[in-house]
Design an enzyme around this catalytic site. Structure first.
Site, PDB file in Angstrom:
ATOM      1  N   GLU A 185      30.565 -34.590 -20.170  1.00 26.42           N
ATOM      2  CA  GLU A 185      31.705 -35.051 -20.977  1.00 26.42           C
ATOM      3  C   GLU A 185      31.344 -35.108 -22.470  1.00 26.42           C
ATOM      4  O   GLU A 185      31.821 -35.961 -23.214  1.00 26.42           O
ATOM      5  CB  GLU A 185      32.291 -36.368 -20.443  1.00 26.42           C
ATOM      6  CG  GLU A 185      32.835 -36.182 -19.023  1.00 26.42           C
ATOM      7  CD  GLU A 185      33.934 -37.135 -18.596  1.00 26.42           C
ATOM      8  OE1 GLU A 185      34.565 -37.775 -19.443  1.00 26.42           O
ATOM      9  OE2 GLU A 185      34.147 -37.233 -17.372  1.00 26.42           O
ATOM     10  N   GLU A 195      31.870 -23.241 -18.971  1.00 22.81           N
ATOM     11  CA  GLU A 195      31.564 -21.905 -18.439  1.00 22.81           C
ATOM     12  C   GLU A 195      30.097 -21.592 -18.707  1.00 22.81           C
ATOM     13  O   GLU A 195      29.453 -22.282 -19.517  1.00 22.81           O
ATOM     14  CB  GLU A 195      32.445 -20.861 -19.127  1.00 22.81           C
ATOM     15  CG  GLU A 195      33.927 -21.100 -18.882  1.00 22.81           C
ATOM     16  CD  GLU A 195      34.811 -20.006 -19.460  1.00 22.81           C
ATOM     17  OE1 GLU A 195      34.282 -19.058 -20.099  1.00 22.81           O
ATOM     18  OE2 GLU A 195      36.038 -20.111 -19.261  1.00 22.81           O
ATOM     19  N   PRO A 196      29.584 -20.519 -18.081  1.00 27.69           N
ATOM     20  CA  PRO A 196      28.174 -20.187 -18.332  1.00 27.69           C
ATOM     21  C   PRO A 196      27.862 -20.046 -19.828  1.00 27.69           C
ATOM     22  O   PRO A 196      26.805 -20.458 -20.281  1.00 27.69           O
ATOM     23  CB  PRO A 196      28.000 -18.853 -17.596  1.00 27.69           C
ATOM     24  CG  PRO A 196      29.018 -18.882 -16.505  1.00 27.69           C
ATOM     25  CD  PRO A 196      30.182 -19.672 -17.034  1.00 27.69           C
ATOM     26  N   GLN A 236       9.478 -49.239 -15.955  1.00 29.19           N
ATOM     27  CA  GLN A 236       8.233 -49.778 -16.533  1.00 29.19           C
ATOM     28  C   GLN A 236       7.921 -51.166 -15.967  1.00 29.19           C
ATOM     29  O   GLN A 236       6.778 -51.477 -15.646  1.00 29.19           O
ATOM     30  CB  GLN A 236       8.364 -49.835 -18.067  1.00 29.19           C
ATOM     31  CG  GLN A 236       7.059 -49.997 -18.799  1.00 29.19           C
ATOM     32  CD  GLN A 236       6.154 -48.772 -18.653  1.00 29.19           C
ATOM     33  OE1 GLN A 236       6.600 -47.708 -18.266  1.00 29.19           O
ATOM     34  NE2 GLN A 236       4.884 -48.960 -18.936  1.00 29.19           N
ATOM     35  N   PHE A 250      38.279 -30.720 -13.031  1.00 28.75           N
ATOM     36  CA  PHE A 250      38.567 -30.292 -14.414  1.00 28.75           C
ATOM     37  C   PHE A 250      37.648 -29.122 -14.747  1.00 28.75           C
ATOM     38  O   PHE A 250      36.425 -29.303 -14.781  1.00 28.75           O
ATOM     39  CB  PHE A 250      38.280 -31.492 -15.319  1.00 28.75           C
ATOM     40  CG  PHE A 250      38.508 -31.322 -16.789  1.00 28.75           C
ATOM     41  CD1 PHE A 250      39.792 -31.305 -17.319  1.00 28.75           C
ATOM     42  CD2 PHE A 250      37.424 -31.252 -17.667  1.00 28.75           C
ATOM     43  CE1 PHE A 250      39.998 -31.210 -18.699  1.00 28.75           C
ATOM     44  CE2 PHE A 250      37.616 -31.164 -19.044  1.00 28.75           C
ATOM     45  CZ  PHE A 250      38.913 -31.137 -19.561  1.00 28.75           C
ATOM     46  N   ALA A 251      38.230 -27.953 -14.937  1.00 33.28           N
ATOM     47  CA  ALA A 251      37.410 -26.754 -15.092  1.00 33.28           C
ATOM     48  C   ALA A 251      37.488 -26.253 -16.528  1.00 33.28           C
ATOM     49  O   ALA A 251      38.382 -25.482 -16.894  1.00 33.28           O
ATOM     50  CB  ALA A 251      37.866 -25.689 -14.105  1.00 33.28           C
ATOM     51  N   LEU A 252      36.537 -26.729 -17.338  1.00 37.10           N
ATOM     52  CA  LEU A 252      36.464 -26.338 -18.750  1.00 37.10           C
ATOM     53  C   LEU A 252      35.192 -25.516 -19.001  1.00 37.10           C
ATOM     54  O   LEU A 252      35.244 -24.391 -19.485  1.00 37.10           O
ATOM     55  CB  LEU A 252      36.480 -27.597 -19.635  1.00 37.10           C
ATOM     56  CG  LEU A 252      36.260 -27.412 -21.137  1.00 37.10           C
ATOM     57  CD1 LEU A 252      37.434 -26.672 -21.769  1.00 37.10           C
ATOM     58  CD2 LEU A 252      36.088 -28.771 -21.843  1.00 37.10           C
ATOM     59  N   ILE A 265      31.147 -27.621 -12.220  1.00 35.71           N
ATOM     60  CA  ILE A 265      32.451 -28.282 -12.131  1.00 35.71           C
ATOM     61  C   ILE A 265      32.405 -29.426 -11.101  1.00 35.71           C
ATOM     62  O   ILE A 265      32.241 -29.193  -9.897  1.00 35.71           O
ATOM     63  CB  ILE A 265      33.566 -27.258 -11.801  1.00 35.71           C
ATOM     64  CG1 ILE A 265      33.576 -26.144 -12.864  1.00 35.71           C
ATOM     65  CG2 ILE A 265      34.931 -27.948 -11.709  1.00 35.71           C
ATOM     66  CD1 ILE A 265      33.705 -26.620 -14.320  1.00 35.71           C
TER      67      ILE A 265
HETATM   68  N1  COS Z   1      42.231 -35.158 -29.607  1.00 39.94           N
HETATM   69  C1  COS Z   1      43.249 -34.299 -29.854  1.00 39.94           C
HETATM   70  N2  COS Z   1      43.067 -33.094 -30.431  1.00 39.94           N
HETATM   71  C2  COS Z   1      41.803 -32.747 -30.776  1.00 39.94           C
HETATM   72  C3  COS Z   1      40.705 -33.597 -30.548  1.00 39.94           C
HETATM   73  C4  COS Z   1      40.950 -34.836 -29.941  1.00 39.94           C
HETATM   74  N3  COS Z   1      39.952 -35.693 -29.685  1.00 39.94           N
HETATM   75  N4  COS Z   1      39.576 -32.986 -30.976  1.00 39.94           N
HETATM   76  C5  COS Z   1      39.961 -31.806 -31.477  1.00 39.94           C
HETATM   77  N5  COS Z   1      41.311 -31.659 -31.351  1.00 39.94           N
HETATM   78  C6  COS Z   1      42.147 -30.565 -31.813  1.00 39.94           C
HETATM   79  C7  COS Z   1      41.975 -30.383 -33.302  1.00 39.94           C
HETATM   80  O1  COS Z   1      42.867 -31.220 -34.002  1.00 39.94           O
HETATM   81  C8  COS Z   1      42.307 -28.937 -33.484  1.00 39.94           C
HETATM   82  O2  COS Z   1      43.694 -28.781 -33.454  1.00 39.94           O
HETATM   83  P1  COS Z   1      44.421 -27.626 -34.318  1.00 39.94           P
HETATM   84  O3  COS Z   1      43.852 -26.319 -33.838  1.00 39.94           O
HETATM   85  O4  COS Z   1      45.862 -27.789 -33.996  1.00 39.94           O
HETATM   86  O5  COS Z   1      44.070 -27.908 -35.747  1.00 39.94           O
HETATM   87  C9  COS Z   1      41.750 -28.313 -32.209  1.00 39.94           C
HETATM   88  O6  COS Z   1      41.680 -29.354 -31.230  1.00 39.94           O
HETATM   89  C10 COS Z   1      40.390 -27.690 -32.394  1.00 39.94           C
HETATM   90  O7  COS Z   1      39.510 -28.729 -32.798  1.00 39.94           O
HETATM   91  P2  COS Z   1      38.156 -28.443 -33.564  1.00 39.94           P
HETATM   92  O8  COS Z   1      38.440 -27.556 -34.746  1.00 39.94           O
HETATM   93  O9  COS Z   1      37.510 -29.743 -33.832  1.00 39.94           O
HETATM   94  O10 COS Z   1      37.369 -27.566 -32.494  1.00 39.94           O
HETATM   95  P3  COS Z   1      35.837 -27.157 -32.415  1.00 39.94           P
HETATM   96  O11 COS Z   1      35.737 -25.808 -31.821  1.00 39.94           O
HETATM   97  O12 COS Z   1      35.193 -27.384 -33.747  1.00 39.94           O
HETATM   98  O13 COS Z   1      35.211 -28.144 -31.293  1.00 39.94           O
HETATM   99  C11 COS Z   1      34.289 -30.109 -30.310  1.00 39.94           C
HETATM  100  C12 COS Z   1      35.293 -29.468 -31.295  1.00 39.94           C
HETATM  101  C13 COS Z   1      32.841 -29.721 -30.608  1.00 39.94           C
HETATM  102  C14 COS Z   1      34.476 -31.606 -30.531  1.00 39.94           C
HETATM  103  C15 COS Z   1      34.650 -29.707 -28.851  1.00 39.94           C
HETATM  104  O14 COS Z   1      34.376 -28.341 -28.615  1.00 39.94           O
HETATM  105  C16 COS Z   1      33.941 -30.539 -27.812  1.00 39.94           C
HETATM  106  O15 COS Z   1      34.314 -31.680 -27.539  1.00 39.94           O
HETATM  107  N6  COS Z   1      32.883 -29.983 -27.176  1.00 39.94           N
HETATM  108  C17 COS Z   1      32.227 -30.605 -26.056  1.00 39.94           C
HETATM  109  C18 COS Z   1      32.904 -30.195 -24.801  1.00 39.94           C
HETATM  110  C19 COS Z   1      32.611 -31.147 -23.690  1.00 39.94           C
HETATM  111  O16 COS Z   1      32.677 -32.354 -23.811  1.00 39.94           O
HETATM  112  N7  COS Z   1      32.280 -30.575 -22.554  1.00 39.94           N
HETATM  113  C20 COS Z   1      31.984 -31.364 -21.416  1.00 39.94           C
HETATM  114  C21 COS Z   1      32.468 -30.645 -20.234  1.00 39.94           C
HETATM  115  S1  COS Z   1      33.819 -31.355 -19.511  1.00 39.94           S
HETATM  116  S2  COS Z   1      32.988 -32.604 -18.246  1.00 39.94           S
END
Ligand code: COS
Length: 383
Positions: A363, A126-127, A336, A122-124, A156
């Site tokens: 995550e 980034e730097p 401990q 799962f590639a989400l 990743i």
């Molecule tokens: N399920 C379905 N849709 C979701 C959702 C969820 N759990 N969380 C957010 N969304 C949707 C929102 O409804 C919104 O949709 P619309 O654009 O249609 O209104 C969209 O996604 C954007 O959501 P939001 O405004 O909450 O985005 P943000 O940029 O504020 O970011 C967080 C939200 C911080 C929660 C998100 O960036 C995040 O989870 N960050 C952490 C990333 C992560 O876990 N990385 C780990 C690497 S992968 S191992």
């Protein structure tokens, strides 16, 4: 689909036996060599571990969430590297396709992921885009019947051994969820290269690396579900499920650490008796047990809620926050209780102490879980 009680019991017994008889004895070797022995990988395939969450029509076991978290708890009793190998196929490496793939994509990839023939990744991240996932920069430009991807993905999981990447990339420059799409990119596609495996604090044997796209051309059919703009929301849904699975894993690891700490406390004598008889040691055991039990109850409750088809964004974040922090405290107490012995690598607690540190980060960090919990709670109160 829920398994009948007897089949689930047989599966859980088989996984627990496999953990005790095959995985725990191999932990040290995996930590030393950074690789899981091929014979063990084969046995993991035979047990069906790669296909836990994939429907039987695609060759998986089709577990519901309540069942999956119980298997994850069982796997938590050993080094996280073993779970990590199958973990992406169970979770973030397959669920985009399960949730949002086209029929063709499901038929093509899910059987291979379920059997473990290929590893999904799962590639989400980034730097420059970690917690702020929406700021990702990898761009996919449409070019006739193709897309051309450019960008770099970081940390990743399983990238060095992956056959398939679910890649989140922009198809538009605006900052909105509709600007992000998901592409299924096969390893070996020209223009896709990997960085060196990362040197990590713990979890030796679980591999991560950069994934670099340099004019990587993929057919338009690689677009997940054939639809642009759904990648971000799909990634969030995938993470909602993944966070429950990780929480379950933490419960299992806490149980293992408690067992190791109790065994050591019963054997180790000071002041003329086993240290287990001292109340200050018992307090550490008691706090760890109570917290592990609380996390277990949370995970089971959230999993059942998810199986009822209800939204569990809030509950998954609560579980991830609590269970990952909990296992950090439990690992700290286990070290401990072991005293000086807990600081040397002869005892597994030293390794687990480093391994579990990652759970509070990947995550979604603890701070991101807090943010999600606060948002969802305020939403529920009409704010
Ligand atoms: N399920 C379905 N849709 C979701 C959702 C969820 N759990 N969380 C957010 N969304 C949707 C929102 O409804 C919104 O949709 P619309 O654009 O249609 O209104 C969209 O996604 C954007 O959501 P939001 O405004 O909450 O985005 P943000 O940029 O504020 O970011 C967080 C939200 C911080 C929660 C998100 O960036 C995040 O989870 N960050 C952490 C990333 C992560 O876990 N990385 C780990 C690497 S992968 S191992």
């Amino acid at each position: 689909m829920a398994l009948d009680h007897e089949t689930l019991t047989l599966l859980l017994d088989a996984v627990r036996r496999f953990v005790d008889e095959r995985l725990i004895p191999a932990e040290h070797e995996v930590a030393e060599t950074g690789a899981i022995p091929p014979a063990i990988v084969e046995e993991m395939r035979e047990l069906g571990l790669f296909g836990l969450s994939i429907a039987p029509e695609y060759g998986g076991l089709g577990l519901n969430m309540e069942e999956e978290v119980q298997v994850a708890m069982a796997l938590g009793h050993t080094s996280p590297a073993f779970r990590s190998l199958a973990g992406t196929n169970i979770g973030i490496g397959s669920q985009s396709i399960v949730m949002a793939g086209s029929d063709e994509q499901r038929k093509h990839y899910l059987p291979k992921l379920a059997s473990g023939e290929i590893i999904g990744s799962f590639a989400l991240t980034e730097p420059e885009a970690g917690s702020d996932a929406m700021s990702l920069r990898t761009f996919a430009r449409r070019d006739g019947d193709h897309y051309i991807l450019n960008g770099t993905k970081r940390f990743i999981t399983n990238a060095p051994i992956a056959g398939l990447f679910s890649v989140m990339a922009r198809t538009s420059q605006e900052r909105k969820s509709d600007a992000i799409s998901c592409f299924l990119v096969e390893a070996g596609t020209p223009g896709l290269t990997l960085g060196k495996p990362d040197k990590k604090m713990g979890q030796a044997g679980a591999l991560t690396s950069d994934v670099i796209f340099d004019n990587c051309r993929v057919p338009a059919s690689a677009l997940l579900g054939g639809q642009e703009g759904t990648g971000f929301r799909t990634a969030m849904r995938v993470l909602d499920k993944g966070r429950l699975h990780i929480s379950a894993l933490c419960v299992g690891t806490a149980q293992r650490l408690i067992a190791d700490a109790v065994r050591y406390a019963a054997e180790r004598k000071q002041f003329g008796k086993p240290i287990a008889e001292f109340q200050l040691i018992q307090a550490m055991i008691a706090d760890s047990q109570a917290e592990a039990y609380a996390a277990r109850c949370m995970v089971m409750d959230a999993a059942r809620k998810r199986d009822r088809g209800e939204n569990t964004t809030l509950e998954a974040a609560c579980c991830k926050l609590y269970a990952t922090e909990m296992v950090g405290r439990v690992a700290d107490r286990a070290v401990q209780i072991h005293g000086g012995a807990g600081y040397v690598s002869e005892y597994a607690v030293e390794r687990f102490y480093r391994d579990v540190r990652l759970f509070r980060i990947y995550e979604g960090t603890t701070q991101i879980q807090q943010l999600v919990i606060a948002r969802e709670t305020m939403k529920a109160h009409g704010y």
